[in-house]
Design a protein around this motif. Structure first.
Motif, PDB file in Angstrom:
ATOM      1  N   SER A  74      15.659   1.056 -22.301  1.00 20.99           N
ATOM      2  CA  SER A  74      14.215   0.832 -22.255  1.00 20.99           C
ATOM      3  C   SER A  74      13.830  -0.549 -21.731  1.00 20.99           C
ATOM      4  N   ALA A  75      14.803  -1.425 -21.492  1.00 22.34           N
ATOM      5  CA  ALA A  75      14.487  -2.800 -21.098  1.00 22.34           C
ATOM      6  C   ALA A  75      13.918  -2.833 -19.680  1.00 22.34           C
ATOM      7  N   TRP A  76      12.916  -3.641 -19.490  1.00 23.17           N
ATOM      8  CA  TRP A  76      12.310  -3.839 -18.171  1.00 23.17           C
ATOM      9  C   TRP A  76      11.989  -5.306 -17.890  1.00 23.17           C
ATOM     10  N   PHE A  77      11.852  -6.113 -18.947  1.00 25.29           N
ATOM     11  CA  PHE A  77      11.391  -7.481 -18.766  1.00 25.29           C
ATOM     12  C   PHE A  77      12.417  -8.328 -18.023  1.00 25.29           C
ATOM     13  N   ASN A  78      13.692  -8.207 -18.388  1.00 25.82           N
ATOM     14  CA  ASN A  78      14.722  -8.997 -17.712  1.00 25.82           C
ATOM     15  C   ASN A  78      14.796  -8.672 -16.228  1.00 25.82           C
ATOM     16  N   ALA A  79      14.648  -7.409 -15.893  1.00 18.77           N
ATOM     17  CA  ALA A  79      14.694  -7.025 -14.484  1.00 18.77           C
ATOM     18  C   ALA A  79      13.518  -7.598 -13.706  1.00 18.77           C
ATOM     19  N   SER A  80      12.337  -7.556 -14.291  1.00 18.22           N
ATOM     20  CA  SER A  80      11.168  -8.111 -13.607  1.00 18.22           C
ATOM     21  C   SER A  80      11.241  -9.625 -13.498  1.00 18.22           C
ATOM     22  N   MET A 107      17.868  -2.904  -6.767  1.00 14.40           N
ATOM     23  CA  MET A 107      18.586  -3.147  -8.013  1.00 14.40           C
ATOM     24  C   MET A 107      17.743  -2.857  -9.245  1.00 14.40           C
ATOM     25  N   MET A 108      16.488  -2.474  -9.067  1.00 13.58           N
ATOM     26  CA  MET A 108      15.590  -2.268 -10.188  1.00 13.58           C
ATOM     27  C   MET A 108      16.005  -1.049 -11.011  1.00 13.58           C
ATOM     28  N   PRO A 109      15.987  -1.154 -12.352  1.00 11.36           N
ATOM     29  CA  PRO A 109      16.279   0.012 -13.198  1.00 11.36           C
ATOM     30  C   PRO A 109      15.102   0.972 -13.242  1.00 11.36           C
ATOM     31  N   LEU A 110      15.297   2.080 -13.934  1.00 13.36           N
ATOM     32  CA  LEU A 110      14.303   3.151 -13.942  1.00 13.36           C
ATOM     33  C   LEU A 110      12.989   2.719 -14.579  1.00 13.36           C
ATOM     34  N   GLN A 111      13.047   1.917 -15.619  1.00 13.66           N
ATOM     35  CA  GLN A 111      11.820   1.512 -16.308  1.00 13.66           C
ATOM     36  C   GLN A 111      10.907   0.704 -15.393  1.00 13.66           C
ATOM     37  N   ASN A 112      11.479  -0.145 -14.557  1.00  8.32           N
ATOM     38  CA  ASN A 112      10.661  -0.935 -13.646  1.00  8.32           C
ATOM     39  C   ASN A 112      10.060  -0.078 -12.539  1.00  8.32           C
ATOM     40  N   VAL A 113      10.816   0.914 -12.089  1.00  9.05           N
ATOM     41  CA  VAL A 113      10.264   1.851 -11.106  1.00  9.05           C
ATOM     42  C   VAL A 113       9.124   2.644 -11.713  1.00  9.05           C
ATOM     43  N   MET A 114       9.250   3.014 -12.973  1.00 10.47           N
ATOM     44  CA  MET A 114       8.185   3.742 -13.644  1.00 10.47           C
ATOM     45  C   MET A 114       6.933   2.873 -13.792  1.00 10.47           C
ATOM     46  N   ILE A 115       7.114   1.582 -14.069  1.00 12.86           N
ATOM     47  CA  ILE A 115       5.964   0.678 -14.159  1.00 12.86           C
ATOM     48  C   ILE A 115       5.258   0.580 -12.813  1.00 12.86           C
ATOM     49  N   LEU A 148       5.210   2.797 -10.540  1.00 16.34           N
ATOM     50  CA  LEU A 148       4.619   4.089 -10.209  1.00 16.34           C
ATOM     51  C   LEU A 148       3.377   4.389 -11.044  1.00 16.34           C
ATOM     52  N   VAL A 149       3.422   4.079 -12.344  1.00 17.86           N
ATOM     53  CA  VAL A 149       2.341   4.454 -13.252  1.00 17.86           C
ATOM     54  C   VAL A 149       1.233   3.409 -13.262  1.00 17.86           C
ATOM     55  N   GLN A 150       1.591   2.154 -13.430  1.00 18.96           N
ATOM     56  CA  GLN A 150       0.580   1.106 -13.551  1.00 18.96           C
ATOM     57  C   GLN A 150       0.071   0.615 -12.203  1.00 18.96           C
ATOM     58  N   LYS A 151       0.985   0.347 -11.285  1.00 20.03           N
ATOM     59  CA  LYS A 151       0.591  -0.209  -9.993  1.00 20.03           C
ATOM     60  C   LYS A 151       0.303   0.857  -8.950  1.00 20.03           C
ATOM     61  N   GLN A 152       0.502   2.147  -9.307  1.00 26.08           N
ATOM     62  CA  GLN A 152       0.215   3.263  -8.408  1.00 26.08           C
ATOM     63  C   GLN A 152       0.979   3.140  -7.091  1.00 26.08           C
ATOM     64  N   GLN A 153       2.205   2.636  -7.156  1.00 32.02           N
ATOM     65  CA  GLN A 153       3.049   2.531  -5.972  1.00 32.02           C
ATOM     66  C   GLN A 153       4.039   3.690  -5.968  1.00 32.02           C
ATOM     67  N   PRO A 154       3.958   4.607  -4.998  1.00 31.93           N
ATOM     68  CA  PRO A 154       4.892   5.747  -4.976  1.00 31.93           C
ATOM     69  C   PRO A 154       6.299   5.279  -4.693  1.00 31.93           C
ATOM     70  N   PRO A 155       7.301   6.012  -5.164  1.00 30.12           N
ATOM     71  CA  PRO A 155       8.693   5.638  -4.876  1.00 30.12           C
ATOM     72  C   PRO A 155       8.964   5.637  -3.375  1.00 30.12           C
ATOM     73  N   VAL A 156       9.942   4.841  -2.997  1.00 31.46           N
ATOM     74  CA  VAL A 156      10.288   4.723  -1.588  1.00 31.46           C
ATOM     75  C   VAL A 156      10.719   6.087  -1.054  1.00 31.46           C
ATOM     76  N   GLY A 157      10.108   6.509   0.058  1.00 32.85           N
ATOM     77  CA  GLY A 157      10.446   7.780   0.682  1.00 32.85           C
ATOM     78  C   GLY A 157       9.561   8.928   0.246  1.00 32.85           C
ATOM     79  N   MET A 158       8.678   8.739  -0.731  1.00 34.80           N
ATOM     80  CA  MET A 158       7.822   9.811  -1.217  1.00 34.80           C
ATOM     81  C   MET A 158       6.355   9.560  -0.928  1.00 34.80           C
ATOM     82  N   GLY A 159       6.032   8.410  -0.363  1.00 31.62           N
ATOM     83  CA  GLY A 159       4.631   8.090  -0.107  1.00 31.62           C
ATOM     84  C   GLY A 159       3.983   9.067   0.846  1.00 31.62           C
ATOM     85  N   GLN A 160       4.696   9.455   1.911  1.00 31.72           N
ATOM     86  CA  GLN A 160       4.118  10.363   2.888  1.00 31.72           C
ATOM     87  C   GLN A 160       3.890  11.747   2.297  1.00 31.72           C
TER      88      GLN A 160
END
Length: 319
Positions: free
Chosen positions: A237-243, A251-259, A261-273
């Protein structure tokens, strides 16, 4: 023949209350008595409401993650009743893109970090549980002091930077590798193990490492399972150390990618289109990432649940 001095029993005297025997069991508290039907009904109602409050949001997340874009649009957002189930969001997420890589990073960090943290914690707790060990009292006081006084965020960041750990996976493990609370719980459990077993092993020629591996750890499976789960969930569940310490998005873990995607509304790389063209629903992708983040914890918890009571309570009896 009765004498005049013989006293007749007084009918108006207060009867003597029998003194309870000293062997009689003391009265039980009210909360230990068997509840009446109304009490059972109220407990069932409270538990039912609590389960509904926990499971209903989870149900919405899962149903929305497997819903099509048309179903989500018709529902106006989150979906409650499943309709038009599809697993396109999961297929796209696990097709080898950013989310797949982040999931592997989180799994690797959780496995390696948990193994390292448990090794150090068990060794430290066992040493502190032996009252005659070298520096026992000073080490214990030092660990306790770190629970109340910390170096702070800036000194910690400067230390990690000076050691050259930035943009490395070690920065996700070492800064939060040890929990003093977990060490104290392990130490309390180890101190409850019979000293006669340890002494008999020493007489037979066993050293400290063999005693720890063959005697102490097999008797401490409950507390070790609980502490292992604590560490694993913490790393997953850790995300703070990665950020804080990572700048490379790969190198970002899943929790940071979820942040992102959910908070910043940034789609994952390759899925934006695919999201822009309407092939995928951004909301379904967000919910699918949440489900992926919840799966390991939901899978491991039932296997460790039976050890929680024994592991935590027994380890906290003696300090």
């Amino acid at each position: 023949m009765s004498t005049a001095t013989e006293q007749q029993p007084d009918q108006h005297s207060v009867p003597r209350v029998p003194t309870p025997s000293r062997w009689a069991a003391p009265p039980r508290p009210v909360w230990e008595e068997k509840p009446n039907p109304a009490g059972l009904a109220s407990k069932g109602l409270v538990l039912g409401i609590a389960c509904f409050a926990i499971l209903f949001p989870l149900w919405i997340v899962i149903v929305t993650s497997v819903s099509s874009k048309q179903t989500i649009t018709e529902a106006g957002g989150l979906v409650v009743i499943p309709k038009g189930i599809t697993f396109v969001a999961y297929q796209e997420l696990l097709s080898g893109g950013q989310v797949t890589r982040a999931t592997l990073v989180s799994l690797g960090v959780a496995l390696v970090g948990t193994l390292f943290s448990m090794t150090v914690s068990v060794l430290c707790a066992y040493g502190l549980s032996r009252s005659g060990s070298l520096g026992h009292r000073g080490m214990l006081m030092t660990l306790l002091a770190t629970m109340f006084f910390g170096a702070g965020l800036i000194p910690t960041y400067l230390l990690v930077q000076t050691l050259g750990l930035t943009d490395t996976y070690l920065a996700l493990i070492l800064p939060s590798a040890i929990s003093v609370f977990n060490i104290l719980v392990l130490r309390g459990f180890f101190m409850n193990i019979s000293q006669e077993l340890v002494d008999s092993a020493r007489i037979d020629g066993a050293g400290d490492f063999r005693i720890l591996w063959q005697i102490v750890m097999p008797l401490s499976r409950a507390v070790i399972a609980v502490i292992t789960l604590f560490y694993a969930v913490g790393y997953w569940s850790a995300w703070f150390n990665a950020s804080l310490y990572l700048t490379d998005q790969d190198m970002m873990p899943l929790q940071n990618v979820m942040i992102q995607l959910v908070q910043k509304q940034q789609p994952p790389v390759g899925m934006g289109q695919a999201i822009k063209t309407g092939q995928l629903s951004a909301l379904a992708v967000q919910m699918a990432v949440m489900v992926l983040a919840l799966l390991p914890v939901a899978f491991l918890s039932p296997f460790v649940q039976k050890h929680f009571k024994k592991g935590m309570l027994t380890g906290a009896v003696k300090g």
